[in-house]
Enzyme design. Structure first.
Site, PDB file in Angstrom:
ATOM      1  N   LEU A  42       0.820  -1.211   0.000  1.00  0.00           N
ATOM      2  CA  LEU A  42       0.000   0.000   0.000  1.00  0.00           C
ATOM      3  C   LEU A  42       0.853   1.259   0.000  1.00  0.00           C
ATOM      4  O   LEU A  42       1.790   1.388   0.788  1.00  0.00           O
ATOM      5  CB  LEU A  42      -0.914  -0.012   1.239  1.00  0.00           C
ATOM      6  CG  LEU A  42      -1.872   1.161   1.419  1.00  0.00           C
ATOM      7  CD1 LEU A  42      -3.198   0.661   1.993  1.00  0.00           C
ATOM      8  CD2 LEU A  42      -1.292   2.237   2.337  1.00  0.00           C
ATOM      9  N   LEU A  43       0.501   2.157  -0.901  1.00  0.00           N
ATOM     10  CA  LEU A  43       1.091   3.501  -0.958  1.00  0.00           C
ATOM     11  C   LEU A  43       0.089   4.465  -0.350  1.00  0.00           C
ATOM     12  O   LEU A  43      -1.114   4.346  -0.597  1.00  0.00           O
ATOM     13  CB  LEU A  43       1.367   3.848  -2.427  1.00  0.00           C
ATOM     14  CG  LEU A  43       1.678   5.272  -2.885  1.00  0.00           C
ATOM     15  CD1 LEU A  43       2.455   5.245  -4.197  1.00  0.00           C
ATOM     16  CD2 LEU A  43       0.426   6.149  -3.058  1.00  0.00           C
ATOM     17  N   ASN A  44       0.576   5.421   0.477  1.00  0.00           N
ATOM     18  CA  ASN A  44      -0.308   6.557   0.768  1.00  0.00           C
ATOM     19  C   ASN A  44       0.433   7.874   0.657  1.00  0.00           C
ATOM     20  O   ASN A  44       1.005   8.125  -0.428  1.00  0.00           O
ATOM     21  CB  ASN A  44      -1.139   6.374   2.047  1.00  0.00           C
ATOM     22  CG  ASN A  44      -0.389   6.058   3.305  1.00  0.00           C
ATOM     23  OD1 ASN A  44       0.383   5.103   3.350  1.00  0.00           O
ATOM     24  ND2 ASN A  44      -0.588   6.854   4.325  1.00  0.00           N
ATOM     25  N   ASP A  45       0.421   8.723   1.647  1.00  0.00           N
ATOM     26  CA  ASP A  45       0.858  10.114   1.484  1.00  0.00           C
ATOM     27  C   ASP A  45       2.204  10.284   0.762  1.00  0.00           C
ATOM     28  O   ASP A  45       3.170   9.605   1.104  1.00  0.00           O
ATOM     29  CB  ASP A  45       1.028  10.796   2.840  1.00  0.00           C
ATOM     30  CG  ASP A  45      -0.144  10.623   3.763  1.00  0.00           C
ATOM     31  OD1 ASP A  45      -1.112   9.951   3.403  1.00  0.00           O
ATOM     32  OD2 ASP A  45      -0.076  11.183   4.881  1.00  0.00           O
ATOM     33  N   GLN A  62       4.565   7.134   1.667  1.00  0.00           N
ATOM     34  CA  GLN A  62       4.249   6.202   2.738  1.00  0.00           C
ATOM     35  C   GLN A  62       4.009   4.833   2.129  1.00  0.00           C
ATOM     36  O   GLN A  62       3.210   4.687   1.206  1.00  0.00           O
ATOM     37  CB  GLN A  62       2.977   6.668   3.474  1.00  0.00           C
ATOM     38  CG  GLN A  62       3.212   7.837   4.395  1.00  0.00           C
ATOM     39  CD  GLN A  62       3.886   7.417   5.667  1.00  0.00           C
ATOM     40  OE1 GLN A  62       3.324   6.680   6.460  1.00  0.00           O
ATOM     41  NE2 GLN A  62       5.120   7.869   5.864  1.00  0.00           N
ATOM     42  N   TYR A  71       6.043   7.668   9.890  1.00  0.00           N
ATOM     43  CA  TYR A  71       4.854   8.311   9.327  1.00  0.00           C
ATOM     44  C   TYR A  71       5.231   9.569   8.526  1.00  0.00           C
ATOM     45  O   TYR A  71       6.395   9.888   8.358  1.00  0.00           O
ATOM     46  CB  TYR A  71       3.866   8.638  10.449  1.00  0.00           C
ATOM     47  CG  TYR A  71       2.974   7.467  10.835  1.00  0.00           C
ATOM     48  CD1 TYR A  71       3.254   6.169  10.430  1.00  0.00           C
ATOM     49  CD2 TYR A  71       1.841   7.666  11.617  1.00  0.00           C
ATOM     50  CE1 TYR A  71       2.437   5.101  10.795  1.00  0.00           C
ATOM     51  CE2 TYR A  71       1.017   6.596  11.992  1.00  0.00           C
ATOM     52  CZ  TYR A  71       1.323   5.316  11.570  1.00  0.00           C
ATOM     53  OH  TYR A  71       0.502   4.269  11.939  1.00  0.00           O
ATOM     54  N   ARG A 121       0.872  15.189  14.156  1.00  0.00           N
ATOM     55  CA  ARG A 121       1.731  14.557  13.139  1.00  0.00           C
ATOM     56  C   ARG A 121       1.849  15.391  11.869  1.00  0.00           C
ATOM     57  O   ARG A 121       1.236  16.433  11.741  1.00  0.00           O
ATOM     58  CB  ARG A 121       1.175  13.171  12.795  1.00  0.00           C
ATOM     59  CG  ARG A 121      -0.250  13.176  12.324  1.00  0.00           C
ATOM     60  CD  ARG A 121      -0.696  11.766  11.876  1.00  0.00           C
ATOM     61  NE  ARG A 121      -2.114  11.712  11.629  1.00  0.00           N
ATOM     62  CZ  ARG A 121      -3.032  11.250  12.481  1.00  0.00           C
ATOM     63  NH1 ARG A 121      -2.655  10.766  13.646  1.00  0.00           N
ATOM     64  NH2 ARG A 121      -4.318  11.268  12.174  1.00  0.00           N
ATOM     65  N   ASP A 122       2.651  14.862  10.933  1.00  0.00           N
ATOM     66  CA  ASP A 122       2.811  15.394   9.586  1.00  0.00           C
ATOM     67  C   ASP A 122       3.525  16.740   9.564  1.00  0.00           C
ATOM     68  O   ASP A 122       3.027  17.720   8.993  1.00  0.00           O
ATOM     69  CB  ASP A 122       1.453  15.525   8.868  1.00  0.00           C
ATOM     70  CG  ASP A 122       0.615  14.260   8.931  1.00  0.00           C
ATOM     71  OD1 ASP A 122       1.193  13.189   9.093  1.00  0.00           O
ATOM     72  OD2 ASP A 122      -0.618  14.365   8.813  1.00  0.00           O
ATOM     73  N   GLU A 138      -5.066  16.844   9.184  1.00  0.00           N
ATOM     74  CA  GLU A 138      -3.851  16.140   8.784  1.00  0.00           C
ATOM     75  C   GLU A 138      -3.098  16.939   7.726  1.00  0.00           C
ATOM     76  O   GLU A 138      -3.660  17.794   7.047  1.00  0.00           O
ATOM     77  CB  GLU A 138      -4.215  14.754   8.220  1.00  0.00           C
ATOM     78  CG  GLU A 138      -4.858  13.826   9.246  1.00  0.00           C
ATOM     79  CD  GLU A 138      -4.880  12.378   8.775  1.00  0.00           C
ATOM     80  OE1 GLU A 138      -4.230  11.547   9.414  1.00  0.00           O
ATOM     81  OE2 GLU A 138      -5.546  12.083   7.763  1.00  0.00           O
TER      82      GLU A 138
END
Lengths: 503, 503
Positions: B44-47, B63, B106, B165-166, B222
């Site tokens: 899985l790919l995210n941000d 991610q 993260y 976060r982020d 986020e």
């Protein structure tokens, strides 16, 4: 039955009176109900909360999940007493009815401020994503209800995790300030105590951590308490995550104290080694208060988290310990049964005995709820045993080994055993040779005060009702001792307690 | 397959190369693999993370959970590029190998400090009790590995929950300081942005919250970003927990911006209303960087949390969007395809068409991965449709309604649909009548830039390979338009990308 999250977090408003009555009736008929200990009419009891003496009345609360023997939505169940012996059951006074305590009114303490009773506790809030936000809440107790819940700490301060709870407050008349100690987990996953102060009981400032030599001693410290007895500063707390060391730290979580001298300006405690408060199986989360005569009184939870108890299936669990009076002797904390408990004594039986290798059952002393005082006059044995709640196939055995000066409480044959406990015996080494034992036996518990409070060993036991004998044996030599037994009558407690709930 | 917590939090070290190869081979044969989008070789790919241009090289991270199409142990997968068009796959550069990021490295950003590449991200740590402790971590990127992980914020500050976060960092040359914006949840369960500053990139001070008119707008914000374009201060963030309002806020979580003027001393933003960045189905967690020519470039995650995608069963999910160049026109944020993407164009087909109520399929323009430019010359219709990825039983339909000036993307017949999505169409009202469309179609996605970047609509679609036609229809009148189609060839990306992983 599988307890889902939804089932655990129902409030009393979510259930019918039929369901509650069914529960109370079921518990009323359940085995192992205590006769003179504070126990829940249904569901689960844990930490004693809000102990306070005010206006001639003691208030005792406990953490309560009414709907079953699991840790779910928590209330403060409320009892009052003139003497800390006979109680009136008030009911669930602190209710999870606010955003701050939407998922439980967790543990806390009580204090009198301007002649008002203030309760200070941790509101357990869960977000939609089920993450915990602890609020430190103040509320006023008025006619057995609470008013004006106000949070003075919202969420954990920087550097601490969601495990930030159990405020214990007091007033320092020298400094003319209010203080609170709060149990905390640092983000590095070590436990500590954080101190707050207030001049007006409204605005609170974080002072920082209470500094001890224990920098990394378990991952969380619960239920802190801080007080002074005869010039000794004493800090109680319950560290979680301590590994067993021989006979020490045998239970799943520990409860103990540091004794020493606190430099308040630097908040630094010079102290001796951490000592456990109780050397039995079932003791946790104690809290203290100042009693009618200025004495320091402690009540504990006779239970532990994460253990499965034989009463769970009957939808009740746990009780409070008998109150104990604290003092200091030889830099050690001494715990003695609260004096007024003698009011419970009903009939006295005395015997002077010579204990030999031939097991001797005291036919004049049978029972399932009594106080037993043993005074050792001469001990020539290597080891000797006192078997309580004894029958053909059951016994709860106390063994004293004179050579090692160790006392062992063995519940391997005590009846049904709790699940999830390390071992079936607990041993403690005494500071002095065994001289006296003062033992409180109830239907499903034993509390043993050793050498006039030098040590205490507390355990739940789950024997048959017919296991009611006392038998003594010695090995390697005889023991001369005096025994006094009192039947204890605590019906008044239970009667009031139950009645007020049933209307 | 049921993903247990243990399975989700395995690291690459916990699995055999056989298992990884099996996964990569399975994904390589899976349907709906993209041809010119950045997508994971497995899992899985995210941000998008750590976007930066430095020393003639773009760095793009994302991610990545390698072991399946679930959110588990997260790495930063690393690609580099000279032109942001052709990429070299480096592999998982930021690894969860430290206490701070023990349960996932993260999201975060990148910055050049003293000619060193610094990555600044949120380490996700879980305690033994599975409670989250977020650490804000700085590490140095050196030869495609990281060195010296250091936390500059440990756990959430007071007043915020574990959702902290982020970090997006930048350097302000006027103030000669470094800044970071961090997405946060207040303990009252509202979202916000917290700002930090540093003079030396080592010691960071919390400045407080970025003040906007949105005091209670979702429970968590986020992926914040803050930058200036042509004198306009722009804040990007992704609020979670916004209810649908007509055609707005249709997706499970939102991604949008505030545009206005920031008073830095008071950290107060005067701004227009929150606007969504994308009006399609699958867009979230975008991040921006300054490109080679000083332009502001945005890349998003073409996916959303908590949605089940048709590729999940084949153990891969999601891709990044094509890079977009940002500008401001009439106080609106404009997004245009990154210019250098024209390098992907392979063959050009042009047509001038009159669209009538008689459906017209453009036989010269078929395909599953291409760029389509539509220029409306004259529109007499009430509504007209452009059907892409069309076959007898499938189509992805764009409908323009001239009266309401609304454009609708309908994927109800686009093939297999993701689960957990509200509805099958998305509609946006344009500021100006529809003039141009620039559409990027890939095997399983469509990105549509409307009126030269006034709006963007992005969606994953999962049609058959044989659904490859383009058909036009109008209702109520004719439409005169020019269409230009380019086949896009992105094999170089995929080839390098995959190869570097397979050795």
């Amino acid at each position: 039955m599988e307890w889902t999250r939804e089932m655990k977090y129902r409030t009393l408003e979510d259930v019918t009176s039929e369901e509650i009555n069914r529960l109370i009736n079921k518990v009323d008929k359940a085995p192992w109900r205590q006769t003179y200990h504070i126990q829940p009419i249904s569901g689960l009891l844990n930490d004693p909360n809000g102990l306070v003496y005010h206006d001639g009345l003691y208030h005792v609360f406990y953490q309560w999940h009414p709907l079953g023997a699991v840790h779910g939505m928590k209330y403060w169940y409320h009892l009052t007493s003139n003497d800390l012996v006979h109680f009136k059951a008030i009911g669930p006074t602190v209710k999870p009815n606010h955003h701050y305590d939407s998922h439980g009114a967790y543990s806390g303490s009580a204090i009198v401020v301007d002649n008002e009773l203030k309760l200070v506790y941790t509101g357990n809030h869960r977000t939609k994503q089920w993450e915990r936000i602890p609020y430190q809440v103040i509320t006023t107790l008025n006619n057995n209800t609470t008013a004006d819940k106000r949070a003075f700490v919202e969420g954990p301060p920087a550097g601490y995790t969601e495990h930030f709870r159990d405020p214990k407050v007091w007033y320092d008349s020298n400094r003319n300030k209010y203080y609170a100690v709060i149990g905390a987990q640092r983000v590095n996953e070590t436990g500590t105590i954080v101190v707050y102060e207030s001049t007006d009981f409204k605005d609170w400032q974080m002072m920082g951590e209470l500094k001890t030599d224990y920098k990394s001693f378990g991952y969380m410290w619960e239920c802190p308490d801080l007080f002074n007895i005869d010039g000794h500063d004493i800090v109680l707390f319950c560290p979680q995550g301590i590994d067993r060391e021989g006979n020490r730290y045998r239970n799943i979580y520990q409860s103990g104290y540091l004794i020493g001298s606190l430099d308040f300006d630097s908040m630094t405690l010079s102290h001796d080694e951490f000592e456990e408060l109780d050397h039995g199986f079932d003791f946790y989360a104690p809290q203290t208060m100042i009693g009618e005569h200025g004495e320091r009184i402690l009540i504990g939870w006779m239970g532990l988290p994460d253990i499965e108890y034989p009463t769970d299936v009957d939808e009740w669990a746990h009780c409070l310990t008998m109150p104990r009076t604290l003092s200091v002797r030889d830099d050690q904390l001494i715990q003695q049964p609260f004096k007024a408990l003698q009011q419970l004594r009903q009939s006295e039986t005395k015997q002077s005995l010579n204990v030999t290798s031939n097991p001797k059952t005291i036919n004049e002393m049978t029972g399932t709820h009594y106080e037993l005082i043993v005074k050792i006059n001469d001990n020539q044995s290597n080891t000797f045993h006192i078997d309580l709640r004894q029958s053909e196939d059951e016994r709860t055995r106390l063994t004293y080994d004179a050579t090692s000066q160790q006392l062992t409480l063995d519940r391997s044959k005590s009846g049904v055993l709790p699940n999830g406990v390390d071992g079936t015996s607990r041993t403690t080494k005494l500071t002095n040779p065994l001289g006296t034992l003062q033992i409180f036996v109830d239907t499903s518990s034993i509390e043993m005060f050793i050498n006039d409070g030098e040590r205490v060993m507390t355990a739940r036991i789950f024997p048959k009702d017919s296991s009611d004998q006392i038998t003594l044996t010695s090995e390697g030599g005889d023991v001369s001792l005096d025994m006094t037994k009192y039947d204890l009558k605590g019906d008044i407690i239970c009667q009031n307690y139950t009645q007020s709930e049933k209307h």
